[in-house]
Design an enzyme around this catalytic site. Sequence first.
Site, PDB file in Angstrom:
ATOM      1  N   SER A  13       2.359  -4.431  13.528  1.00 35.57           N
ATOM      2  CA  SER A  13       3.640  -5.072  13.840  1.00 35.57           C
ATOM      3  C   SER A  13       3.521  -5.975  15.069  1.00 35.57           C
ATOM      4  CB  SER A  13       4.752  -4.039  14.018  1.00 35.57           C
ATOM      5  OG  SER A  13       4.559  -3.281  15.191  1.00 35.57           O
ATOM      6  N   ASN A  14       2.779  -5.565  16.079  1.00 38.37           N
ATOM      7  CA  ASN A  14       2.596  -6.442  17.244  1.00 38.37           C
ATOM      8  C   ASN A  14       1.704  -7.633  16.898  1.00 38.37           C
ATOM      9  OD1 ASN A  14       4.080  -5.651  19.649  1.00 38.37           O
ATOM     10  ND2 ASN A  14       2.967  -3.716  19.488  1.00 38.37           N
ATOM     11  N   LYS A  62     -21.810   2.723  20.230  1.00 38.42           N
ATOM     12  CA  LYS A  62     -20.734   1.800  20.599  1.00 38.42           C
ATOM     13  C   LYS A  62     -21.271   0.414  20.930  1.00 38.42           C
ATOM     14  CE  LYS A  62     -16.693   1.462  23.543  1.00 38.42           C
ATOM     15  NZ  LYS A  62     -15.638   2.309  24.060  1.00 38.42           N
ATOM     16  N   ASN A 104      -3.822  -6.238  26.625  1.00 40.00           N
ATOM     17  CA  ASN A 104      -3.384  -5.098  25.834  1.00 40.00           C
ATOM     18  C   ASN A 104      -1.898  -4.879  26.061  1.00 40.00           C
ATOM     19  OD1 ASN A 104      -3.663  -2.798  24.133  1.00 40.00           O
ATOM     20  ND2 ASN A 104      -3.741  -1.466  25.925  1.00 40.00           N
ATOM     21  N   HIS A 106       1.073  -1.743  25.867  1.00 39.10           N
ATOM     22  CA  HIS A 106       1.171  -0.281  25.863  1.00 39.10           C
ATOM     23  C   HIS A 106       2.651   0.120  25.933  1.00 39.10           C
ATOM     24  CE1 HIS A 106      -0.317   3.772  26.372  1.00 39.10           C
ATOM     25  NE2 HIS A 106       0.579   3.944  27.327  1.00 39.10           N
TER      26      HIS A 106
END
Length: 190
Positions: A13-14, A62, A104, A106
């Site tokens: 959605s973001n 990673k 980011n 949050h």
Amino acid sequence: MISAAIFASGSGSNAEAIVQASELPCTIQLLVCDKPEAPVISKAKEWDAEVFVCDPKTFEDKQAYEQAILTKLQEKHIEWIFLAGYMRLIGPTLLEAYPERILNIHPSLLPAFAGKDAIGQALSAGVKVSGVTIHFVDAGMDTGNIIAQEAVPVLEEDTHHTLHQRIQAIEHRLYPETISYILKERDRKE
């Protein structure tokens, strides 16, 4: 025009709010997703962006995982990265390649309620105010320099769902606005 990528792991959605924002001083060239079944992938097919599904389980570590992503970002000449519900910590491979160029979002007023389920954490703590934070990404979990925040009241009758809906409404407006502001400021200074 600045070339950017969105990293997402879930519903998107973001990510969708960023793509649909008018007047962003960038083009979204790439969606990077770490979950092969994430709903954001089908949404992204409607965008004019390549989708790169990169499952971390298929890499030995990673660093190898992030190197594969970095190679794709470099192929597409990506200048900025916007995390939009990307549920992995960014490691040194990407941080070093994109210093102060990864943002980011949050769902809390950081530093309160960092990490997973910030909305549940806020409800459990009984706070009267939560909100949204947009920050630069660093090696920690939700610890980067804060760029923008907006408060959202926590109502007595709030459930996880109702508070999440009100926080998302702010996120979908604030994130594109903040991206636009940061990119225009950097462009002005450079």
